[in-house]
Motif scaffolding. Structure first.
Motif, PDB file in Angstrom:
ATOM      1  N   SER A  28     -14.922  -5.757   4.848  1.00 48.08           N
ATOM      2  CA  SER A  28     -13.598  -6.329   4.597  1.00 48.08           C
ATOM      3  C   SER A  28     -13.540  -7.055   3.263  1.00 48.08           C
ATOM      4  CB  SER A  28     -13.219  -7.288   5.716  1.00 48.08           C
ATOM      5  OG  SER A  28     -13.067  -6.598   6.917  1.00 48.08           O
ATOM      6  N   LEU A  29     -14.619  -7.709   2.897  1.00 42.34           N
ATOM      7  CA  LEU A  29     -14.664  -8.414   1.616  1.00 42.34           C
ATOM      8  C   LEU A  29     -14.599  -7.429   0.449  1.00 42.34           C
ATOM      9  CD1 LEU A  29     -14.877 -11.259   0.478  1.00 42.34           C
ATOM     10  CD2 LEU A  29     -17.346 -10.941   0.394  1.00 42.34           C
ATOM     11  N   ILE A  30     -15.280  -6.308   0.567  1.00 45.07           N
ATOM     12  CA  ILE A  30     -15.219  -5.294  -0.493  1.00 45.07           C
ATOM     13  C   ILE A  30     -13.833  -4.660  -0.536  1.00 45.07           C
ATOM     14  CG2 ILE A  30     -16.161  -3.077  -1.250  1.00 45.07           C
ATOM     15  CD1 ILE A  30     -18.861  -4.048  -0.176  1.00 45.07           C
ATOM     16  N   CYS A  31     -13.218  -4.483   0.616  1.00 39.86           N
ATOM     17  CA  CYS A  31     -11.828  -3.988   0.632  1.00 39.86           C
ATOM     18  C   CYS A  31     -10.903  -4.970  -0.080  1.00 39.86           C
ATOM     19  CB  CYS A  31     -11.354  -3.772   2.061  1.00 39.86           C
ATOM     20  SG  CYS A  31     -11.990  -2.302   2.838  1.00 39.86           S
ATOM     21  N   ALA A  32     -11.138  -6.267   0.124  1.00 40.38           N
ATOM     22  CA  ALA A  32     -10.328  -7.275  -0.558  1.00 40.38           C
ATOM     23  C   ALA A  32     -10.521  -7.191  -2.071  1.00 40.38           C
ATOM     24  CB  ALA A  32     -10.691  -8.666  -0.048  1.00 40.38           C
ATOM     25  N   ILE A  33     -11.738  -6.951  -2.506  1.00 36.46           N
ATOM     26  CA  ILE A  33     -11.989  -6.782  -3.949  1.00 36.46           C
ATOM     27  C   ILE A  33     -11.249  -5.567  -4.480  1.00 36.46           C
ATOM     28  CG2 ILE A  33     -13.789  -6.244  -5.644  1.00 36.46           C
ATOM     29  CD1 ILE A  33     -15.706  -7.935  -3.904  1.00 36.46           C
ATOM     30  N   LEU A  34     -11.274  -4.486  -3.731  1.00 36.77           N
ATOM     31  CA  LEU A  34     -10.547  -3.283  -4.166  1.00 36.77           C
ATOM     32  C   LEU A  34      -9.040  -3.516  -4.212  1.00 36.77           C
ATOM     33  CD1 LEU A  34     -12.510  -0.391  -2.438  1.00 36.77           C
ATOM     34  CD2 LEU A  34     -12.153  -0.736  -4.884  1.00 36.77           C
ATOM     35  N   TYR A  35      -8.513  -4.221  -3.238  1.00 31.96           N
ATOM     36  CA  TYR A  35      -7.086  -4.542  -3.266  1.00 31.96           C
ATOM     37  C   TYR A  35      -6.740  -5.359  -4.506  1.00 31.96           C
ATOM     38  CZ  TYR A  35      -6.673  -3.026   1.616  1.00 31.96           C
ATOM     39  OH  TYR A  35      -6.670  -2.315   2.781  1.00 31.96           O
ATOM     40  N   PHE A  36      -7.609  -6.294  -4.844  1.00 35.68           N
ATOM     41  CA  PHE A  36      -7.372  -7.106  -6.035  1.00 35.68           C
ATOM     42  C   PHE A  36      -7.433  -6.253  -7.299  1.00 35.68           C
ATOM     43  CE2 PHE A  36      -8.738  -9.968  -9.443  1.00 35.68           C
ATOM     44  CZ  PHE A  36      -7.697 -10.889  -9.386  1.00 35.68           C
ATOM     45  N   LEU A  37      -8.375  -5.325  -7.357  1.00 28.37           N
ATOM     46  CA  LEU A  37      -8.482  -4.450  -8.532  1.00 28.37           C
ATOM     47  C   LEU A  37      -7.293  -3.502  -8.650  1.00 28.37           C
ATOM     48  CD1 LEU A  37     -12.284  -3.569  -8.515  1.00 28.37           C
ATOM     49  CD2 LEU A  37     -11.070  -5.141 -10.046  1.00 28.37           C
ATOM     50  N   TYR A  38      -6.662  -3.174  -7.529  1.00 32.15           N
ATOM     51  CA  TYR A  38      -5.476  -2.319  -7.536  1.00 32.15           C
ATOM     52  C   TYR A  38      -4.186  -3.123  -7.661  1.00 32.15           C
ATOM     53  CZ  TYR A  38      -8.272   1.748  -6.286  1.00 32.15           C
ATOM     54  OH  TYR A  38      -9.196   2.766  -6.284  1.00 32.15           O
ATOM     55  N   ASN A  39      -4.299  -4.365  -8.129  1.00 36.68           N
ATOM     56  CA  ASN A  39      -3.157  -5.245  -8.408  1.00 36.68           C
ATOM     57  C   ASN A  39      -2.326  -5.567  -7.164  1.00 36.68           C
ATOM     58  OD1 ASN A  39      -3.772  -5.477 -11.136  1.00 36.68           O
ATOM     59  ND2 ASN A  39      -2.681  -3.578 -11.616  1.00 36.68           N
ATOM     60  N   ALA A  40      -3.016  -5.875  -6.085  1.00 37.24           N
ATOM     61  CA  ALA A  40      -2.351  -6.340  -4.869  1.00 37.24           C
ATOM     62  C   ALA A  40      -3.030  -7.626  -4.404  1.00 37.24           C
ATOM     63  CB  ALA A  40      -2.403  -5.283  -3.786  1.00 37.24           C
ATOM     64  N   PRO A  41      -2.830  -8.718  -5.147  1.00 36.90           N
ATOM     65  CA  PRO A  41      -3.572  -9.950  -4.813  1.00 36.90           C
ATOM     66  C   PRO A  41      -3.150 -10.575  -3.488  1.00 36.90           C
ATOM     67  CG  PRO A  41      -2.004 -10.371  -6.563  1.00 36.90           C
ATOM     68  CD  PRO A  41      -1.997  -8.897  -6.327  1.00 36.90           C
ATOM     69  N   ASP A  42      -1.914 -10.375  -3.071  1.00 38.60           N
ATOM     70  CA  ASP A  42      -1.483 -10.934  -1.789  1.00 38.60           C
ATOM     71  C   ASP A  42      -2.191 -10.241  -0.623  1.00 38.60           C
ATOM     72  OD1 ASP A  42      -0.167  -8.616  -2.500  1.00 38.60           O
ATOM     73  OD2 ASP A  42       1.679  -9.120  -1.410  1.00 38.60           O
ATOM     74  N   VAL A  43      -2.317  -8.937  -0.716  1.00 35.86           N
ATOM     75  CA  VAL A  43      -3.025  -8.187   0.328  1.00 35.86           C
ATOM     76  C   VAL A  43      -4.517  -8.520   0.289  1.00 35.86           C
ATOM     77  CG1 VAL A  43      -3.532  -5.875   1.199  1.00 35.86           C
ATOM     78  CG2 VAL A  43      -1.311  -6.343   0.175  1.00 35.86           C
ATOM     79  N   ALA A  44      -5.053  -8.693  -0.918  1.00 35.29           N
ATOM     80  CA  ALA A  44      -6.470  -9.049  -1.053  1.00 35.29           C
ATOM     81  C   ALA A  44      -6.758 -10.401  -0.426  1.00 35.29           C
ATOM     82  CB  ALA A  44      -6.861  -9.054  -2.529  1.00 35.29           C
ATOM     83  N   LEU A  45      -5.873 -11.354  -0.632  1.00 38.80           N
ATOM     84  CA  LEU A  45      -6.062 -12.682  -0.058  1.00 38.80           C
ATOM     85  C   LEU A  45      -5.979 -12.640   1.472  1.00 38.80           C
ATOM     86  CD1 LEU A  45      -6.474 -15.658  -0.743  1.00 38.80           C
ATOM     87  CD2 LEU A  45      -4.000 -15.900  -0.757  1.00 38.80           C
ATOM     88  N   ALA A  46      -5.037 -11.874   1.985  1.00 41.59           N
ATOM     89  CA  ALA A  46      -4.921 -11.749   3.442  1.00 41.59           C
ATOM     90  C   ALA A  46      -6.138 -11.041   4.032  1.00 41.59           C
ATOM     91  CB  ALA A  46      -3.647 -10.981   3.796  1.00 41.59           C
ATOM     92  N   GLU A  47      -6.614 -10.018   3.367  1.00 46.79           N
ATOM     93  CA  GLU A  47      -7.798  -9.290   3.852  1.00 46.79           C
ATOM     94  C   GLU A  47      -9.030 -10.178   3.806  1.00 46.79           C
ATOM     95  OE1 GLU A  47     -10.070  -6.283   5.430  1.00 46.79           O
ATOM     96  OE2 GLU A  47      -7.907  -6.242   5.149  1.00 46.79           O
TER      97      GLU A  47
END
Length: 97
Positions: free
Chosen positions: A33-52
């Motif tokens: 889940s933490l790596i998924c959050a990093i990927l979300y952040f790299l894909y310019n979705a910081p809100d989803v990354a923070l929730a993940e």
């Protein structure tokens, strides 16, 4: 850069599938889940990354650990009760002269 994280997700997923210990599975799923959050952040979705990061890496593993510990305690008490019942019945079946 993202290809590295995608490959790492696949490797962690394979480790989760073939792992046999519950605690290791919870830890690996938290890392997943933490790596998924990093990927979300790299894909310019910081809100989803923070929730993940908050839910997938912290809250869900905590719930899993609590449920595993409660299940272990109840299984321990059930085994203890069954062994005492077996001892009681074996003493009952003893023939006295």
């Amino acid at each position: 850069m993202t290809y590295f994280f995608h490959a790492l997700l696949i490797i962690i997923l394979i480790v989760i599938i073939f792992s046999k210990e519950n605690l290791k599975i919870v830890i690996y799923s938290s890392v997943f889940s933490l790596i998924c959050a990093i990927l979300y952040f790299l894909y310019n979705a910081p809100d989803v990354a923070l929730a993940e990061a908050a839910i997938g890496s912290a809250i869900v593993p905590l719930i899993y650990i609590i449920s595993i510990s409660k299940h272990s305690k109840s299984a321990f008490h059930n085994n203890e009760n069954e062994s005492s019942k077996k001892n009681y019945t074996s003493l009952r079946e003893v023939e006295y002269d």
